[in-house]
Design a protein around this motif. Sequence first.
Motif, PDB file in Angstrom:
ATOM      1  N   GLY A 196       0.811  -1.251   0.111  1.00  0.00           N
ATOM      2  CA  GLY A 196       0.108   0.050   0.132  1.00  0.00           C
ATOM      3  C   GLY A 196       0.894   1.216   0.152  1.00  0.00           C
ATOM      4  O   GLY A 196       1.665   1.336  -0.823  1.00  0.00           O
ATOM      5  N   ARG A 197       0.779   2.133   0.936  1.00  0.00           N
ATOM      6  CA  ARG A 197       1.523   3.214   1.255  1.00  0.00           C
ATOM      7  C   ARG A 197       2.775   3.076   1.923  1.00  0.00           C
ATOM      8  O   ARG A 197       3.735   4.332   2.042  1.00  0.00           O
ATOM      9  N   ASP A 198       3.036   1.841   2.560  1.00  0.00           N
ATOM     10  CA  ASP A 198       4.001   1.864   3.305  1.00  0.00           C
ATOM     11  C   ASP A 198       5.094   0.797   2.476  1.00  0.00           C
ATOM     12  O   ASP A 198       4.898   0.265   1.549  1.00  0.00           O
ATOM     13  N   PHE A 199       6.273   1.070   3.159  1.00  0.00           N
ATOM     14  CA  PHE A 199       7.571   0.103   2.587  1.00  0.00           C
ATOM     15  C   PHE A 199       8.210  -0.716   3.652  1.00  0.00           C
ATOM     16  O   PHE A 199       8.060  -0.005   4.777  1.00  0.00           O
ATOM     17  N   VAL A 200       8.782  -1.649   3.271  1.00  0.00           N
ATOM     18  CA  VAL A 200       9.476  -2.471   4.325  1.00  0.00           C
ATOM     19  C   VAL A 200      10.635  -3.070   3.518  1.00  0.00           C
ATOM     20  O   VAL A 200      10.634  -3.083   2.256  1.00  0.00           O
ATOM     21  N   ILE A 201      11.878  -2.998   4.427  1.00  0.00           N
ATOM     22  CA  ILE A 201      12.909  -3.614   3.767  1.00  0.00           C
ATOM     23  C   ILE A 201      13.225  -5.112   4.591  1.00  0.00           C
ATOM     24  O   ILE A 201      13.096  -4.974   5.740  1.00  0.00           O
ATOM     25  N   MET A 202      13.130  -6.101   3.870  1.00  0.00           N
ATOM     26  CA  MET A 202      13.214  -7.383   4.310  1.00  0.00           C
ATOM     27  C   MET A 202      14.659  -8.008   4.248  1.00  0.00           C
ATOM     28  O   MET A 202      15.428  -7.537   3.362  1.00  0.00           O
ATOM     29  N   LEU A 203      15.058  -8.583   5.407  1.00  0.00           N
ATOM     30  CA  LEU A 203      16.435  -9.564   5.436  1.00  0.00           C
ATOM     31  C   LEU A 203      16.004 -10.905   5.411  1.00  0.00           C
ATOM     32  O   LEU A 203      15.526 -11.513   6.186  1.00  0.00           O
ATOM     33  N   GLY A 204      16.315 -11.283   4.108  1.00  0.00           N
ATOM     34  CA  GLY A 204      15.787 -12.746   3.855  1.00  0.00           C
ATOM     35  C   GLY A 204      14.468 -12.822   4.016  1.00  0.00           C
ATOM     36  O   GLY A 204      13.540 -12.027   3.409  1.00  0.00           O
ATOM     37  N   ARG A 205      13.684 -13.654   5.072  1.00  0.00           N
ATOM     38  CA  ARG A 205      12.353 -13.742   5.257  1.00  0.00           C
ATOM     39  C   ARG A 205      11.841 -12.690   6.460  1.00  0.00           C
ATOM     40  O   ARG A 205      10.650 -12.679   6.960  1.00  0.00           O
ATOM     41  N   ASP A 206      12.868 -11.973   6.933  1.00  0.00           N
ATOM     42  CA  ASP A 206      12.640 -11.209   8.201  1.00  0.00           C
ATOM     43  C   ASP A 206      12.407  -9.699   8.014  1.00  0.00           C
ATOM     44  O   ASP A 206      13.025  -9.134   7.169  1.00  0.00           O
ATOM     45  N   GLU A 207      11.483  -9.056   8.458  1.00  0.00           N
ATOM     46  CA  GLU A 207      11.366  -7.657   8.493  1.00  0.00           C
ATOM     47  C   GLU A 207      12.519  -6.916   9.167  1.00  0.00           C
ATOM     48  O   GLU A 207      12.446  -6.815  10.363  1.00  0.00           O
ATOM     49  N   LEU A 208      13.218  -6.137   8.316  1.00  0.00           N
ATOM     50  CA  LEU A 208      14.125  -5.396   9.108  1.00  0.00           C
ATOM     51  C   LEU A 208      14.206  -4.164   9.434  1.00  0.00           C
ATOM     52  O   LEU A 208      14.496  -3.575  10.563  1.00  0.00           O
ATOM     53  N   MET A 209      13.016  -3.367   8.674  1.00  0.00           N
ATOM     54  CA  MET A 209      12.658  -2.255   9.075  1.00  0.00           C
ATOM     55  C   MET A 209      11.384  -1.788   8.159  1.00  0.00           C
ATOM     56  O   MET A 209      11.365  -2.302   7.137  1.00  0.00           O
ATOM     57  N   GLY A 210      10.718  -0.647   8.586  1.00  0.00           N
ATOM     58  CA  GLY A 210       9.536  -0.377   7.700  1.00  0.00           C
ATOM     59  C   GLY A 210       9.042   1.051   7.984  1.00  0.00           C
ATOM     60  O   GLY A 210       9.349   1.560   9.135  1.00  0.00           O
ATOM     61  N   THR A 211       8.181   1.646   7.343  1.00  0.00           N
ATOM     62  CA  THR A 211       7.675   2.834   7.375  1.00  0.00           C
ATOM     63  C   THR A 211       6.816   3.094   8.439  1.00  0.00           C
ATOM     64  O   THR A 211       6.564   4.147   9.002  1.00  0.00           O
ATOM     65  N   ARG A 212       6.156   2.127   9.050  1.00  0.00           N
ATOM     66  CA  ARG A 212       5.252   1.940  10.035  1.00  0.00           C
ATOM     67  C   ARG A 212       5.843   1.830  11.407  1.00  0.00           C
ATOM     68  O   ARG A 212       5.334   2.218  12.365  1.00  0.00           O
ATOM     69  N   MET A 213       7.258   1.643  11.496  1.00  0.00           N
ATOM     70  CA  MET A 213       7.844   1.195  12.820  1.00  0.00           C
ATOM     71  C   MET A 213       9.239   2.166  12.704  1.00  0.00           C
ATOM     72  O   MET A 213      10.239   1.604  12.871  1.00  0.00           O
ATOM     73  N   GLN A 214       8.958   3.397  12.708  1.00  0.00           N
ATOM     74  CA  GLN A 214      10.143   4.276  12.549  1.00  0.00           C
ATOM     75  C   GLN A 214      10.506   4.940  13.866  1.00  0.00           C
ATOM     76  O   GLN A 214      11.658   5.794  13.857  1.00  0.00           O
ATOM     77  N   PHE A 215       9.782   5.148  14.842  1.00  0.00           N
ATOM     78  CA  PHE A 215       9.622   5.928  15.920  1.00  0.00           C
ATOM     79  C   PHE A 215      10.943   5.588  16.808  1.00  0.00           C
ATOM     80  O   PHE A 215      11.730   6.467  17.160  1.00  0.00           O
ATOM     81  N   SER A 216      11.280   4.276  17.203  1.00  0.00           N
ATOM     82  CA  SER A 216      12.428   3.922  17.817  1.00  0.00           C
ATOM     83  C   SER A 216      13.646   4.317  17.204  1.00  0.00           C
ATOM     84  O   SER A 216      14.678   4.967  17.804  1.00  0.00           O
TER      85      SER A 216
END
Length: 226
Positions: free
Chosen positions: A24-44
């Motif tokens: 959708g409007r979000d982006f995610v960078i995957m490391l293999g099958r694992d989510e490394l980072m994404g636009t919905r989880m940026q606060f930390s």
Amino acid sequence: MLPREEIAKARIPGGDTLTLISHGRDFVIMLGRDELMGTRMQFSEQQLAELTLARLSAPRPRVLIGGYGMGFTYRAALDHLPDGGSVTVAELVPEILEWAEGPLAHLTGESLDDPRGEVVLADVRALIDDAIDGTTRRYDAILLDVDNGPDGIVHDGNERLYTRTGLGKARDALNPDGVLAVWSAAPDHKFTGRLKDAGFHVEVQTVRARPNNKGPHHTIWFAKKR
């Protein structure tokens, strides 16, 4: 349900494959099958920069960030940087910067053209070594977000960053009262002990991945040079 679309792939030198995904409007960078980072989880990742800069006493801090990722930490550092300060980012994967100027350009904004900062294609360990041997000036803060934490190694060789020797090098690359800040997806009490053994005063803080106290808990170590 919105489909996930693969946008691009990149190979970490000596490591796994990164995949840029749109959802959708979000982006995610995957490391293999694992989510490394994404636009919905940026606060930390933003808090990594903001909370570190709030702990610095240097009037014009010199800041080193290990890992560009989606640029959350870099942009937050620029947003909270005092006048006269500077930020250097070490990024190992060239395609990460291509994505920043391409499909993620709406996130990047003008940060890559900000004269107060620079993003260099290099291993952060090399920039730490340069500060130790006097090739460059020492830093007032070193922020590490190159892995999922001390036990979540992304790039072969990064484990040396988290050993007592590696932490000692980071300490030697800092100015007096400088801060080493390390982001992690999970707590690690043994790592806290290694930081203390390496000559740091250590504060551990838990932050949420999303604002408004939402999302998973992440850990940030703030280690001040004694």
